[in-house]
Design a protein around this motif. Sequence first.
Motif, PDB file in Angstrom:
ATOM      1  N   LEU A 221       3.860 -28.739 -10.671  1.00  0.00           N
ATOM      2  CA  LEU A 221       3.046 -28.183  -9.591  1.00  0.00           C
ATOM      3  C   LEU A 221       3.888 -27.697  -8.428  1.00  0.00           C
ATOM      4  CD1 LEU A 221       0.263 -30.904  -9.499  1.00  0.00           C
ATOM      5  CD2 LEU A 221      -0.019 -28.546 -10.207  1.00  0.00           C
TER       6      LEU A 221
ATOM      7  N   GLY B 168      -3.468 -25.328  -1.310  1.00  0.00           N
ATOM      8  CA  GLY B 168      -2.026 -25.355  -1.516  1.00  0.00           C
ATOM      9  C   GLY B 168      -1.269 -24.335  -0.686  1.00  0.00           C
TER      10      GLY B 168
ATOM     11  N   ILE C 248       4.688 -26.606  -2.937  1.00  0.00           N
ATOM     12  CA  ILE C 248       3.685 -26.340  -3.971  1.00  0.00           C
ATOM     13  C   ILE C 248       3.933 -24.968  -4.590  1.00  0.00           C
ATOM     14  CG2 ILE C 248       1.231 -25.806  -4.288  1.00  0.00           C
ATOM     15  CD1 ILE C 248       0.653 -28.081  -2.350  1.00  0.00           C
TER      16      ILE C 248
ATOM     17  N   TRP D 145      -0.531 -24.227  -9.183  1.00  0.00           N
ATOM     18  CA  TRP D 145      -1.564 -24.972  -8.455  1.00  0.00           C
ATOM     19  C   TRP D 145      -2.950 -24.399  -8.738  1.00  0.00           C
ATOM     20  CZ3 TRP D 145      -0.968 -29.391  -5.819  1.00  0.00           C
ATOM     21  CH2 TRP D 145      -1.952 -29.769  -4.907  1.00  0.00           C
TER      22      TRP D 145
END
Lengths: 269, 260, 537
Positions: free
Chosen positions: A6, C50, C83, C88
């Motif tokens: 991520l 994010g 991130i 994401w």
Amino acid sequence: MSSSSLTLPASGQAAGRNRRLLEILGGASIAATYVYLVLAQPTDLTNGLSSGSTLLALSGFLLGAVLLIAGVLPTVPTSTLVLIPVALVLNIVLGQFIGSTLVPFYLDSVGTVLIAVLAGPAAGAATGALSGIVWSLFNPTVLPFAAGAALIGFLAGLAARYGLFRRFYLAPVAGFVTGIFAGVFSAPIAAFVYGGTSGIATGAVVSAFRAMGDSLLSAITKQALLSDPMDKAIVFSVVALLVYALPRRTTLQFPFIRRHRVLAGAKTS
Amino acid sequence: MLPDSPAGPGGLNPLTLLSAAVVIAVTTTAINSWAVSAAVLLLLATLLALNGLGRKVLPAAAVIMVPFWLSLLLTHGLFFHEGRTILWTAGPVRVTAEGLQFAAGMGLRTAVFVVVCLAFSFSVRPADLMALLTKYRFPPQLGFVLCSTLTIAPAVSGRARRIAQAQQSRGLVTGQGAGGRLRAVQQQAVPLVMALLHEAGSRADSLEARGFGGRGPRTSYREVPDSPAQRIIRWLAVAALAVFLMLWFGPGWFTPGGVR
Amino acid sequence: MRLSLETFYYPGEDRPTLQGIELDVGASECVLVAGGSGSGKSTLARILAGVLPGRHNGALTARFEVAGESLVFSGASSVNPRINPAVWNRHIAYVGQIPSAQLSTVAATVAEEIAFALENAGMEHGLMKQRVRTTASALGLTELLERKPSELSGGEQRRMIIASAAALNPATLVLDEPMAGLDADARRAVENVIGSLLDRGAGVVLLSPELGGAGRLAGRMLLLDGGKMVASGPRPAVLKSAWAARLPVIPDPLDAPDRAENILQPPCPTSSARTPAAALGGVVYRYGTERRRPFLPSRKRAKTPTQTVLDGVDLALGAGERVAIAGANGAGKTTLLRHLNGLARPESGTVRILDRDIAGQSVGNVSADVSYLFQDPQDQLFERTVAREVGYGLPELDPAAREAAIKEALRRCGLAELAGAHPYELPASAQRLVALATVLARRPAVLVMDEPTVATDRDGLDRLAEAISQESARGAAVALVTHDLDFAYRHCNRLVLLSGGRIVADGPFARVLERHFAGGEAFGVQAPAAWLRRREP
């Protein structure tokens, strides 16, 4: 944690080096073309213009502009990237508007200088080059000046980097100096590619110098030195006005502004 | 190149059009003779008129070229002291045959360049260009800037109009003439830029949240028409251009003054 | 997905914008995050998306659990994870507030806009085509696929952007005020889209100042106040908590019967002057009658066929009247308002303000008597402080009187402490109040407002209602275009319904409702919930 899918790993070094290389190649291509043009014009321009020089000027500057864009754009964060189209629209709209009046200015770099002040010299140079390329879709005559526009963006970014936008009276001075560089840079392009200028007002200034016996290149250079510094002084002042009118949360989201304290007044709004 | 331009004429790939445009512009510039330029210009105008593009391209080209020609005429038609064949003189003004020829050469050569470029822009859709750039693995940011500039332009002018209306609704009376218009532009600039920057911030969130600017390879939903024949024609055109340039300029291309 | 957030600071600010928030969302679950304007909803949404703290470089102290991984952010330290938005968004997708600002601007059709996230993920072409089709059909967008994104209505754009975010089948979708500015039909369509997302197994985080509407889909909710979570739990329990009543959130008209029951219609003005403050007589207006200057010389505007927007409108606004103008999208409501201050000029017919024909008068001159509140506050804020904004364009007064007028307008809108703030840095509802203050400071004879309740929280609505009643008591004619008949029913005494450019009903509010809204809905407008309930035995 860095193994997480991520998240991003620490920035890749190899990719960064390639981009730098593109930037340097782009800059070198533009500089070499300019030097060639200045050295290669002993044959008097008006005495049967060398079409080889024209093509070389066009391709060298265009190649340089494209390399610069390819090097800089992928490193620009998305928040700056979305501003570039806005800047280009500002450039084109103001440029077309002023070009249609009889004012011997251009005002076609407000957007470029704005980006340079908010995001630095590299983003400014890329915006300038892109501005020339995108505008040429409506007005192809501006295409050869893309490299000159990149130079303006770069110099504006440097001016911001070294605090010339912290004092309001310094902005026009920085613009004036940028204009001298820009004028000297773009005059040979106008001379070699078009044999003159594209506006009636600027054309009148050139013919005035020609009437006094100047050669074409020096007449165009003198015209550029009359128009460009004033023009850029106005543009830099306009941009200074704009950035100080913006809310602080907006300006502070740009890392370039935070890192180099581009704008004065930590508490004023 | 406008958001609502039609598809390329006859399903031509934008690259095919681009290579044709480059070949025409480069050869006329290299040959650099007003007669050749005029002939090419005439041919182009006929082609475009038959194609239906002429109604769009030619007026747009005229808007750019008329002031340019006037400027050239002013500069070279009246003050060309290198000229020998004097046609008419009055004070510092000296109309010479060489001056007029120079102006005509430059003016027509540039006109070919302008018409060819505009014909390309008017027959390519920005979304196609974005798809092509993606296909050839250019940074997606480049396609974004090209495309986005053309799509947001009408939105920007719409916002400028709404701001002007809001200001008038609060008592701003704009003067007539150029001075009044300039003042109005200045009054609108700050709110317009603020609004645009603000909107750009939201756009950045939306792009990022949809994965734009990621490092992985990008694909394209849009398919751009292409064919093996067109690919061959493109390569042939570029090769022919290179050969032509080599023959035309000869080996002395790079030596200063050695060019024709 | 689960988030435990300790604090979030924007750079250069010493008070946290968010603190103490616990949020978890499971599959097929809808969680409502409600709070007034400025309570930190949008900041929270962008942290979930994010994009924060990366973009603003703010300091986030929080722990995320997403897709079986846990990410820890520890304030301003430099070792925070960065991130990767491209990954994401396969787990958490985000849709921001203003639909037109969410467009990618590189898509020529709706299908390409929906495919945008798929393209960025590098999905193979055949698979992508199929995914766009299935997403569009699941969310009811199939007929729109070949349209141009910029030409869709606000509601259609919102559905398209939601579809674009949903195309990657993320486990969680974060929707920031998905209903703002939509009319009844569009709201229903967006609600259906959210329902379909839940059916497909996605979790949805809904951030909104409204407790009703799409909020009814939520099983759980949390309340934000000043960036802090003040209540959370099952929706019915939180609704009953003291916080729901105290915060400036907008109650669900169906949930709060006891509050709505004692609504009294405002009285009709008693002294009706002989000449109306504003009057339209036989106004006809068509698109294409005004020539617009083209934006770029080379750009040829597509010629739109002339379309009748107003087709013989007669309307008189008396001093002290409060008139609500309603109708479906495209009925000509805004065009009608724009005639009142000269922004639009009738093709035929007359516009009279204070018994004076305004034909030939500039908008700037008409503005001495008519004030116009626009729908989007950002189009009408230009100055760098709130006080200067309110003073902009005020008629020539001596400095003291001017100062007093500004102060009074700020006080009435609850902005006294914000006089020095930058209008653009205020939350949406406060921006609307600044715009309202600029209108009030001018003490107009006619006050027209375009959708004044949109993006306004309860505090803003109360100020607006008070301003309407005070202005009409002062003798001003107030006209507002709105789709929020619940608000209008409480604060207006006359209802005008427009349909297809004609006035199809006009009269005292209750009478128009009785005559036309027996079925609960007429001309694309929903009857006020309070009135419907009162009708019930």
